[in-house]
Design an enzyme around this catalytic site. Structure first.
Site, PDB file in Angstrom:
ATOM      1  N   CYS A  65       0.874  -1.170   0.000  1.00  0.00           N
ATOM      2  CA  CYS A  65       0.000   0.000   0.000  1.00  0.00           C
ATOM      3  C   CYS A  65       0.908   1.216   0.000  1.00  0.00           C
ATOM      4  CB  CYS A  65      -1.011  -0.007   1.155  1.00  0.00           C
ATOM      5  SG  CYS A  65      -0.371   0.238   2.816  1.00  0.00           S
ATOM      6  N   HIS A  98      13.835 -15.358  11.774  1.00  0.00           N
ATOM      7  CA  HIS A  98      13.477 -15.345  13.193  1.00  0.00           C
ATOM      8  C   HIS A  98      11.978 -15.455  13.455  1.00  0.00           C
ATOM      9  CE1 HIS A  98      17.412 -13.130  14.499  1.00  0.00           C
ATOM     10  NE2 HIS A  98      17.634 -14.245  13.834  1.00  0.00           N
TER      11      HIS A  98
END
Length: 150
Positions: A65, A98
């Site tokens: 966006c 992670h």
């Protein structure tokens, strides 16, 4: 890789460029729209993207966006989404390594084409490390993960 991509009107041009580039790179791309630069609401597209991940239509997602913020919030409202808003490749790689992020969000007004490609390349090339990160990621999918710190 099967990749779903969605945007709002502010990121339409970047999305179109990335759809072509990802196809040229050999990926199966599911363009969830919009299909013009007419004004649309980013929550609709962010949720549709997360749903494509949840149903297995796509392995990874790219959400775009104007700033990347709104569509990342919208995607993360879906329990199957782990959407990371990034602006450079190291964050994209760490989001995968992670956090096992399955959706990458970027802002078209903040991220140029070359940087967007570099972020996507890092995101797609990085595996989840598992290990000490796995229990934390598992908590993200739990019905109620807001518990007292251990």
């Amino acid at each position: 890789m099967r990749i779903a991509i969605a945007s709002d009107h502010a990121a339409f041009a970047l999305k179109e460029m990335l759809v072509a580039w990802l196809g040229d790179e050999g990926h199966e791309v599911h363009d969830l729209g919009p299909h013009s630069d007419a004004r649309v609401d980013y929550p609709d597209y962010g949720f549709a993207l997360a749903e494509a991940i949840a149903t297995g239509e796509a392995e990874r997602g790219i959400a775009l966006c104007g700033s990347g913020i709104g569509i990342s919030i919208a995607a993360n409202r879906h329990p199957a989404a782990r959407c990371a808003l990034v602006g450079e490749p190291l964050s994209a790689a760490l989001a995968r390594e992670h956090n096992d992020a399955n959706i990458l969000a970027m802002g078209a007004r903040l991220t140029g084409e070359d940087m967007a490609k570099a972020c996507i390349t890092a995101f797609l090339a990085t595996a989840f490390a598992g290990g000490r990160h796995a229990p934390r990621v598992d908590k993200l999918g739990a019905p109620s993960f807001a518990k007292e710190p251990a």
